[in-house]
Design a protein around this motif. Structure first.
Motif, mmCIF file in Angstrom:
data_model
loop_
_atom_site.group_PDB
_atom_site.id
_atom_site.type_symbol
_atom_site.label_atom_id
_atom_site.label_comp_id
_atom_site.label_asym_id
_atom_site.label_seq_id
_atom_site.Cartn_x
_atom_site.Cartn_y
_atom_site.Cartn_z
ATOM 1 N N ARG A 185 -7.814 6.258 3.569
ATOM 2 C CA ARG A 185 -8.261 6.030 2.189
ATOM 3 C C ARG A 185 -9.395 6.965 1.806
ATOM 4 N NH1 ARG A 185 -8.903 2.420 6.738
ATOM 5 N NH2 ARG A 185 -10.988 1.517 6.732
ATOM 6 N N ILE A 212 0.842 -1.196 0.000
ATOM 7 C CA ILE A 212 0.000 0.000 0.000
ATOM 8 C C ILE A 212 0.880 1.249 0.000
ATOM 9 C CG2 ILE A 212 -1.647 1.357 1.368
ATOM 10 C CD1 ILE A 212 -2.858 -1.313 2.306
ATOM 11 N N VAL A 222 -4.711 2.493 7.768
ATOM 12 C CA VAL A 222 -4.695 2.892 6.365
ATOM 13 C C VAL A 222 -5.695 4.029 6.173
ATOM 14 C CG1 VAL A 222 -5.143 2.190 3.983
ATOM 15 C CG2 VAL A 222 -4.031 0.593 5.567
ATOM 16 N N ALA A 269 -2.314 -3.625 -4.053
ATOM 17 C CA ALA A 269 -1.465 -4.129 -2.972
ATOM 18 C C ALA A 269 -1.823 -5.575 -2.634
ATOM 19 C CB ALA A 269 -1.607 -3.250 -1.735
ATOM 20 N N VAL A 274 -5.259 -0.240 -2.416
ATOM 21 C CA VAL A 274 -5.430 -1.484 -1.660
ATOM 22 C C VAL A 274 -5.616 -2.680 -2.591
ATOM 23 C CG1 VAL A 274 -6.868 -2.703 0.031
ATOM 24 C CG2 VAL A 274 -6.361 -0.276 0.345
#
Length: 302
Positions: free
Chosen positions: A260, A222, A258, A231, A228
Motif C-alpha cells: 500500500r 482489495i 498487502v 474493501a 482497503v
C-alpha cells in the motif's frame, strides 16, 4: 471456470420486503440459507445487493464471506438493475447465478445439475413453471446491462439471443416465494427444511490464527477495488478490523500480504502482494478439498 452468485436483497417490490408479511420467518436466516446452499454447490463468490434494512442485513451476514453491494436508490430501481450491479462486480467469474432473496428454498442438487449444462443461460423448470435461480454466462453481461426494454431480466436475456436451457428439476424450492399464499413458512419448516450437513471453518495459524474466511473475502475485495477502506465496507467489517487482520497475517508470515501507499480519507492505493495471491490460491484449494473430504466422512459416519 469460476462461479459466482448474486442475491437481490435490496427491497424492490415483491423481493426482500416480502418477508415483512411473514410472522415466523427471519429474513436473514433465509439469506444465510441461500449463501450456504450456493457454497455447498461450489460457488466461490457470493454478492448480496442490499438496500432496505441494509445495515441489519450486512451485520447479520458479515462472517459468511459474502460481498455486500449497497444500493442507495433501491426504491427506484428494478430487479434487472440489481442483477447488473452484481454481475458487473463479479467480473472474475465465468458464470453466475442470480436469485431474488424471496426464493430461498432451492436445493444444492439443483444448482449442481444446472452447472452441468452446456448453455449460456440455464433456467430451472418444475411442474412446467420456470423458477430461480437463473444461471448466466458472464459473456452476456454487457448485453444485459445495455437492455433498453421494459421486460426486466427475462427481456434482457431474450434480447441477447442466448441459447437457453430449460432444465426440468424435481425441486419445488425453485418456485416457492416468501409469501403466505405459497405456504412458504410451512414448507421452509418441514418439506423444504435444510438437510443436516457438516460445516468446517478453516483457519491457518502459526502462533495465532492469521488466515481464514474473513481474510479471504477482504483480500478478494482489495484485489478488485485497490482500496482497503472500500474493501472493508464490501466485506462487512470495520476499517480497523480489516487492518488488524492484515497486520496479524503479515506478522505471522514475516512478509507483506498487502502492498500500500498512504493517502487521505480513501486510505490510499492498495494491492494484494505476490505472497498474498499465492496464499489465496492455496487457501481456496485447501478449503475446497477439506470440504469434499468432510462431506465424504460425514456421509460415512452419519
Amino acid at each position: 471456470m469460476r462461479v459466482g452468485a448474486v442475491i437481490a436483497a435490496a427491497g424492490t417490490p415483491g423481493g426482500f420486503r416480502a418477508y415483512d408479511k411473514l410472522k415466523n420467518t427471519d429474513r436473514n436466516v433465509m439469506l444465510r440459507r441461500m449463501i450456504y446452499t450456493f457454497r455447498r454447490a461450489g460457488v466461490e463468490d457470493v454478492a448480496v445487493v442490499t438496500g432496505y434494512r441494509a445495515k441489519e442485513t450486512e451485520k447479520s451476514l458479515a462472517k459468511l464471506g459474502a460481498v455486500f453491494l449497497r444500493c442507495a436508490d433501491y426504491e427506484n430501481v428494478q430487479m434487472l438493475d440489481l442483477a447488473v450491479k452484481g454481475f458487473q462486480y463479479l467480473k472474475n467469474c465465468g458464470k453466475f447465478f442470480f436469485c431474488p432473496a424471496d426464493v430461498p428454498l432451492f436445493t444444492e442438487n439443483t444448482l449442481k445439475l444446472m452447472l452441468l449444462q452446456d448453455a449460456q443461460v440455464v433456467i430451472p423448470v418444475c411442474d412446467g413453471r420456470k423458477g430461480h435461480p437463473v444461471l448466466i454466462n458472464a459473456g452476456l453481461t454487457d448485453g444485459i446491462a445495455g437492455y433498453q426494454g421494459n421486460r426486466g431480466l427475462k427481456g434482457a436475456i431474450d434480447a441477447s439471443g442466448a441459447e437457453i436451457c430449460f432444465l426440468s428439476v424435481d425441486d419445488e424450492g425453485v418456485l416457492v416465494r416468501a409469501r403466505s399464499e405459497d405456504n412458504f413458512e410451512k414448507l421452509a419448516a418441514t418439506e423444504k427444511k435444510t438437510a443436516i450437513h457438516p460445516k468446517v471453518k478453516l483457519q491457518i495459524m502459526r502462533n495465532e490464527a492469521f488466515f481464514g474466511p474473513g481474510m479471504m473475502v477482504l483480500l478478494k475485495q482489495i484485489d478488485m477495488l485497490g482500496n482497503v477502506r472500500e474493501a472493508c465496507e464490501k466485506a462487512g467489517m470495520s476499517y480497523s478490523k480489516g487492518w488488524s487482520l492484515i497486520r496479524t497475517a503479515e506478522q505471522e508470515l514475516g512478509c507483506p500480504v498487502v502492498e500500500r501507499s498512504p493517502g487521505g480519507k480513501s486510505g490510499g492505493i492498495a494491492q494484494v502482494s505476490d505472497t498474498g495471491h499465492i496464499l489465496m490460491e492455496k487457501y481456496e484449494r485447501l478449503e475446497r478439498e477439506v470440504a469434499e473430504f468432510t462431506e465424504k466422512k460425514f456421509r460415512e459416519i452419519f
